[in-house]
Design a protein around this motif. Sequence first.
Motif, PDB file in Angstrom:
ATOM      1  N   GLU A 203     -23.705  29.897  21.199  1.00 52.04           N
ATOM      2  CA  GLU A 203     -24.393  29.527  20.032  1.00 52.04           C
ATOM      3  C   GLU A 203     -25.933  29.759  20.175  1.00 52.04           C
ATOM      4  O   GLU A 203     -26.449  29.662  21.351  1.00 52.04           O
ATOM      5  CB  GLU A 203     -24.410  28.080  19.850  1.00 52.04           C
ATOM      6  N   LYS A 204     -26.670  30.429  19.136  1.00 52.00           N
ATOM      7  CA  LYS A 204     -28.058  30.732  19.037  1.00 52.00           C
ATOM      8  C   LYS A 204     -28.761  29.436  19.228  1.00 52.00           C
ATOM      9  O   LYS A 204     -28.673  28.415  18.293  1.00 52.00           O
ATOM     10  CB  LYS A 204     -28.435  31.503  18.081  1.00 52.00           C
ATOM     11  N   THR A 206     -32.300  27.339  18.810  1.00 49.76           N
ATOM     12  CA  THR A 206     -33.163  27.009  17.874  1.00 49.76           C
ATOM     13  C   THR A 206     -34.568  27.260  18.339  1.00 49.76           C
ATOM     14  O   THR A 206     -34.776  27.376  19.529  1.00 49.76           O
ATOM     15  CB  THR A 206     -33.443  25.736  16.974  1.00 49.76           C
ATOM     16  N   TRP A 207     -35.748  27.641  17.426  1.00 46.41           N
ATOM     17  CA  TRP A 207     -36.889  27.938  18.167  1.00 46.41           C
ATOM     18  C   TRP A 207     -37.437  26.598  18.882  1.00 46.41           C
ATOM     19  O   TRP A 207     -38.345  26.721  19.479  1.00 46.41           O
ATOM     20  CB  TRP A 207     -37.971  28.557  17.137  1.00 46.41           C
ATOM     21  N   ARG A 208     -37.348  25.606  18.390  1.00 45.86           N
ATOM     22  CA  ARG A 208     -37.637  24.199  18.897  1.00 45.86           C
ATOM     23  C   ARG A 208     -36.917  24.165  20.637  1.00 45.86           C
ATOM     24  O   ARG A 208     -37.705  23.903  21.458  1.00 45.86           O
ATOM     25  CB  ARG A 208     -37.347  23.059  18.080  1.00 45.86           C
ATOM     26  N   GLN A 209     -35.664  24.574  20.454  1.00 43.58           N
ATOM     27  CA  GLN A 209     -35.161  24.381  21.614  1.00 43.58           C
ATOM     28  C   GLN A 209     -35.707  25.658  22.902  1.00 43.58           C
ATOM     29  O   GLN A 209     -35.984  25.217  23.870  1.00 43.58           O
ATOM     30  CB  GLN A 209     -33.425  24.704  21.597  1.00 43.58           C
ATOM     31  N   ARG A 210     -36.053  26.690  22.328  1.00 41.91           N
ATOM     32  CA  ARG A 210     -36.695  27.691  22.977  1.00 41.91           C
ATOM     33  C   ARG A 210     -37.988  27.331  23.444  1.00 41.91           C
ATOM     34  O   ARG A 210     -38.385  27.380  24.788  1.00 41.91           O
ATOM     35  CB  ARG A 210     -36.792  28.899  22.264  1.00 41.91           C
TER      36      ARG A 210
END
Length: 427
Positions: A203-204, A206-210
């Motif tokens: 699963e990709k 999110t930019w927040r998770q990154r």
Amino acid sequence: MATTLMLIMIGLLLLGFPMMIPLIAASIVGFVMMFGDLGQTETFIQQMVAGIRPASLIAVPMFILAADIMTRGQSADRLINMVMAFIGHIKGGLAISTATSCTLFGAVSGSTQATVVAVGSPLRPKLLKAGYSDSFTLALIINSSDIAFLIPPSIGMIIYGVISGTSIAELFIAGIGPGLMILMMFSIYCLIYATVMKVPTEEKATWRQRGLSVRDASWPLFFPVIIVGGIYGGIFSPTEAAAVCVLYAFFLEFIVFRSLKMPDIYRIAKSTGLITAVVFILVGVGNGFSWIISFAQIPQALLESAGINEAGPVGVLVAICISFFIACMFVDPIVVILVLTPIFAPAIQATGLDPVLVGVLITLQVAIGSATPPFGCDIFTAIAIFKRPYWEVIRGTPPFIFMLIAAAGIIIAFPQVALFLRDLAFR
């Protein structure tokens, strides 16, 4: 004399003696054959002590200690999570993340065994769950961990630098290009494997998770900055960089992350002390053995009989690669560097080869041999950590070994792969 010493070493190895015993036995026999008795053994002892005298060797226990602290702490997990957040969703992303995490942790620890434990332990279950075969998973972890031999800090490069008198700082910088090239080769293979085997993607993130993963990994990412940036910027030497790494690892794991407690210091120090003792005993005995064979002019005789001196620079490099590769399949990498480097020294000097290029190729061959059957040391590390049978561990290694050998060929054909950054930094 050379045949006698070789038979002694092979015989004792086959009988199961640890490597230091064959080296000591062969050295004593060689000493007696040259001097007739043991009345001048203090000369041999002085050579052993001289082997562990160079100040550069102080970096070895320092990097071992820093790696031990980080392996028991959270640094590896934070690096893995950051890599997974960015590339875990692409085809073969989990396998590529494993190779990338091994490279990053190698840049932090400099130890292949520490990388196998720190990265392999959390990622192997994820790889198996995602649909990768266990043989591919084990081979990927073992061979990707060997990139730690090339990416600074590298204990193998430190040993080679001390034995050959080559700048350790230049060796460190020169190892970056080949390490990244091998990572790219492994990543392409992982992409092809995942496509052919139809392995589903993750699963990709999110930019927040990154962003959160980068924040969490920002502290460990300062390790390569400290090592490479500090050496390149002339702030401190490789030995001083090792001491700074220990201080920084202690600061992270004990104060910032609070993943370790003060009672853990005893276990970490004990583990580091045991590993360092083994390494330094091998270095001391290896230096004594090297003195014996050099005094007897065995290297010159072997090179002349094999015609290596007339082979030219490329021929010498090929001979070095083959010799180190085969030797590391059977013997501990540090011992191989200690024994074979003095043997090839006359040919290297006669052909005018760049000792930094030679050091990178030797380190690469040591890395390949460490993951190659029958007795590559990282194979047995994986067997002990993952509790898998020998044949299952080595079954998936041939494609990776082929890529590593191809990388050696590329470096021989295009030396600037290794020397570009060195020339940029020091020329």
